[in-house]
Design a protein around this motif. Structure first.
Motif: not given
Length: 78
Positions: A15, A24-25, A29, A36-37, A40-41, A43-44
């Motif tokens: 991130a 942007r994501q 990616w 993107q989804s 996001s995982r 990055e978390s």
């Protein structure tokens, strides 16, 4: 094109890299085939698979120092 021979550390902050590139994501990616989804995982704090750990340094032409710069401060080599 440069030959990249390193792999992202397991604790690499994707991130922070993405934000430093101003992407942007979906922009970050997408070039490596990740939605993107899912990005996001990752990055978390979800573990990056080894193929992505190899591919991201190539796609974004990351140098060894950059790999160190985006690790959590408590884990950086001194």
């Amino acid at each position: 094109m440069k030959k990249i021979t390193h792999i992202l550390p397991k604790d690499f902050d994707t991130a922070a890299l993405r934000k430093s590139l101003g992407l942007r994501q979906d922009e970050f990616w997408g070039p490596v085939g990740i939605e993107q989804s899912q990005g996001s995982r990752y990055e978390s704090n979800r573990r990056l698979p080894d193929p992505l750990r190899l591919l991201l340094p190539i796609v974004y032409e990351l140098e060894t120092q950059q790999l160190e710069d985006f690790r959590p401060k408590t884990l950086r080599k001194r």
